[in-house]
Design an enzyme around this catalytic site. Structure first.
Site, PDB file in Angstrom:
ATOM      1  N   GLU A 270      28.659  27.192  47.035  1.00  0.00           N
ATOM      2  CA  GLU A 270      29.845  27.165  47.727  1.00  0.00           C
ATOM      3  C   GLU A 270      30.302  26.194  47.670  1.00  0.00           C
ATOM      4  OE1 GLU A 270      31.817  29.734  46.800  1.00  0.00           O
ATOM      5  OE2 GLU A 270      29.709  31.556  46.577  1.00  0.00           O
TER       6      GLU A 270
ATOM      7  N   TYR B  81      38.581  29.470  52.102  1.00  0.00           N
ATOM      8  CA  TYR B  81      37.565  29.931  50.872  1.00  0.00           C
ATOM      9  C   TYR B  81      36.602  30.728  50.664  1.00  0.00           C
ATOM     10  CZ  TYR B  81      34.884  31.156  47.244  1.00  0.00           C
ATOM     11  OH  TYR B  81      33.344  31.109  46.345  1.00  0.00           O
TER      12      TYR B  81
ATOM     13  N   ASP C 275      40.011  33.292  45.702  1.00  0.00           N
ATOM     14  CA  ASP C 275      40.011  32.206  44.970  1.00  0.00           C
ATOM     15  C   ASP C 275      40.459  32.241  43.929  1.00  0.00           C
ATOM     16  OD1 ASP C 275      38.401  33.838  43.330  1.00  0.00           O
ATOM     17  OD2 ASP C 275      37.518  32.535  42.525  1.00  0.00           O
TER      18      ASP C 275
ATOM     19  N   CYS D 183      38.589  39.267  33.269  1.00  0.00           N
ATOM     20  CA  CYS D 183      39.606  38.597  33.706  1.00  0.00           C
ATOM     21  C   CYS D 183      40.156  37.364  33.764  1.00  0.00           C
ATOM     22  CB  CYS D 183      40.218  39.734  34.949  1.00  0.00           C
ATOM     23  SG  CYS D 183      41.939  39.317  35.755  1.00  0.00           S
TER      24      CYS D 183
ATOM     25  N   CYS E 167      37.121  46.153  30.803  1.00  0.00           N
ATOM     26  CA  CYS E 167      37.669  46.219  32.200  1.00  0.00           C
ATOM     27  C   CYS E 167      37.524  47.288  32.850  1.00  0.00           C
ATOM     28  CB  CYS E 167      38.769  45.598  32.452  1.00  0.00           C
ATOM     29  SG  CYS E 167      39.003  45.072  34.233  1.00  0.00           S
TER      30      CYS E 167
ATOM     31  N   CYS F 233      45.690  49.376  36.226  1.00  0.00           N
ATOM     32  CA  CYS F 233      46.086  47.633  35.985  1.00  0.00           C
ATOM     33  C   CYS F 233      47.551  47.433  35.982  1.00  0.00           C
ATOM     34  CB  CYS F 233      45.320  46.829  34.835  1.00  0.00           C
ATOM     35  SG  CYS F 233      46.072  45.135  35.138  1.00  0.00           S
TER      36      CYS F 233
END
Length: 350
Positions: A45, A128, A146, A198, A208, A214
């Site tokens: 990370e 984050y 993020d 996306c 998607c 959406c």
DNA sequence: TACTCGTGGGA
DNA sequence: TTCCCAAGAGT
């Protein structure tokens, strides 16, 4: 059938499409109770902060081979860790990585804490990364926010407020979708969705798993979201880099101060980097221009470096001679490696 | 809040 | 060529 915008529908997609990564535990293994190693999740990370998965992979493998546990990393010498990080960028991450490893080793007995609050108290772990480690490594229901999550949330809810103003609003929306169960898989599923479907440009809305609900797609504005405040233009700075070799072929290098640009990294002595740099050679001798300038772009400015070369055995004002056989150009940050490439070519001509 | 802090790949 | 940007944090 129409799929709703729920964590469940995205997790079903993730079970089939999760990408393979060296630090990741696949969803079918997680389902059998396999837990990730918090050290590896933390390391990945930190490396992934503002950095692509493709760029991180080799560095992650190298680090985990050199230092398999947090105690191994905590015991490493600073220059070795900085050299191993060379080329990955944002070098404060490497400095904080070592700080964090040493705090975990000495104050936590080599065991990472699990709560988001205690994780965020560690060096280099912010909002984050603390949520990412808590959810992925410990399966706690924390919400990661993020760039991927911001983009996905802005689109499915058609949020037109520009970033960074929209951040709190997007966080509320992200939290509302975070499930109690499988929080780690869910966090990774949203980021995978943002990275593969996306995407910032030309999103693949047709495949998607959340396309039916959406709002951004319904309004025909999904590819334009999230909106962002315009950024400033980059200025151009100039500087001089000095590459000095002695009669044995050793290279004069210096370790940069432990703060600021390229802090803690190895580099060539040089002038400041400004609009009107003042030459600052490490010794007075007959410097010859390498002939080719080095061009490099940092986050907030362009740099043009004039490369000067010389051979001399005079003791320099700064830096140390590194023996030819132990000098590895790969230990340098990229801009310094570019200087080396130009200087090396010049030395080979003489 | 706004700025600093790397790099490489893609359009 | 130039711009954008990628699983942000520190100050």
């Amino acid at each position: 059938m129409r799929e709703p915008v729920t964590s469940g529908s995205l997790l079903a997609w993730y079970d089939q499409h999760a990408r393979d990564m060296p630090w990741r535990v696949a969803p079918h293994d997680r389902a059998r109770g396999v837990m990730p190693d918090p050290y590896r999740i933390w390391l990945s990370e930190v490396m992934l902060q503002q950095t692509t998965v493709a760029a991180v992979k080799d560095y992650f493998v190298k680090f985990t081979n050199l230092w398999p546990t947090v105690d191994d990393l905590a015991a490493a010498d600073d220059p070795e860790v900085m050299a191993a990080w060379a080329g990955l960028g944002y070098y404060a991450r490497a400095r904080n990585l070592l700080k964090c490893a040493r705090v975990v080793a000495t104050e936590h007995g080599g065991v990472f804490p699990s709560s988001r609050e205690s994780l965020q108290a560690l060096p280099g772990i912010g909002p984050y990364t603390s949520a990412a480690i808590a959810s992925i490594a410990f399966d706690l229901p924390e919400t990661v926010l993020d760039g991927n999550v911001e983009r996905v949330m802005a689109r499915i809810h058609a949020v037109e407020t520009p970033l960074p103003t929209a951040k709190p609003e997007l966080m509320d929306l992200a939290q509302a979708l975070t499930p109690r169960e499988r929080a780690g898989d869910y966090a990774q599923s949203v980021m995978d969705l943002g990275a593969t479907i996306c995407t910032p440009k030309k999103p693949a809305c047709g495949i998607c798993p959340w396309r039916d609900g959406c709002e951004g797609r319904a309004a025909g504005i999904a590819p334009e979201l999230p909106r962002k405040i315009a950024k400033k233009a980059k200025p151009t700075r100039r500087g001089v880099a000095y590459v000095l070799r002695n009669s044995k072929g050793d290279w004069l290098l210096e370790t940069r101060p432990n703060k600021g640009l390229l802090g803690g990294m190895l580099g060539w002595p040089g002038s400041d980097w400004t609009e009107e740099p003042i030459p600052a050679p490490p010794i007075q001798t007959s410097w010859e221009p390498a002939g080719v300038d080095v061009r490099h772009t940092f986050t907030h400015f362009h740099l043009i470096l004039n490369v000067m070369t010389a051979r001399a055995d005079t003791p320099p004002d700064k830096g140390v001679f590194i023996p030819h056989l132990s000098f590895r150009p790969s230990d340098l940050p990229t801009v310094m490696r570019k200087v080396f490439d130009v200087a090396k070519h010049r030395f080979e001509q003489n």
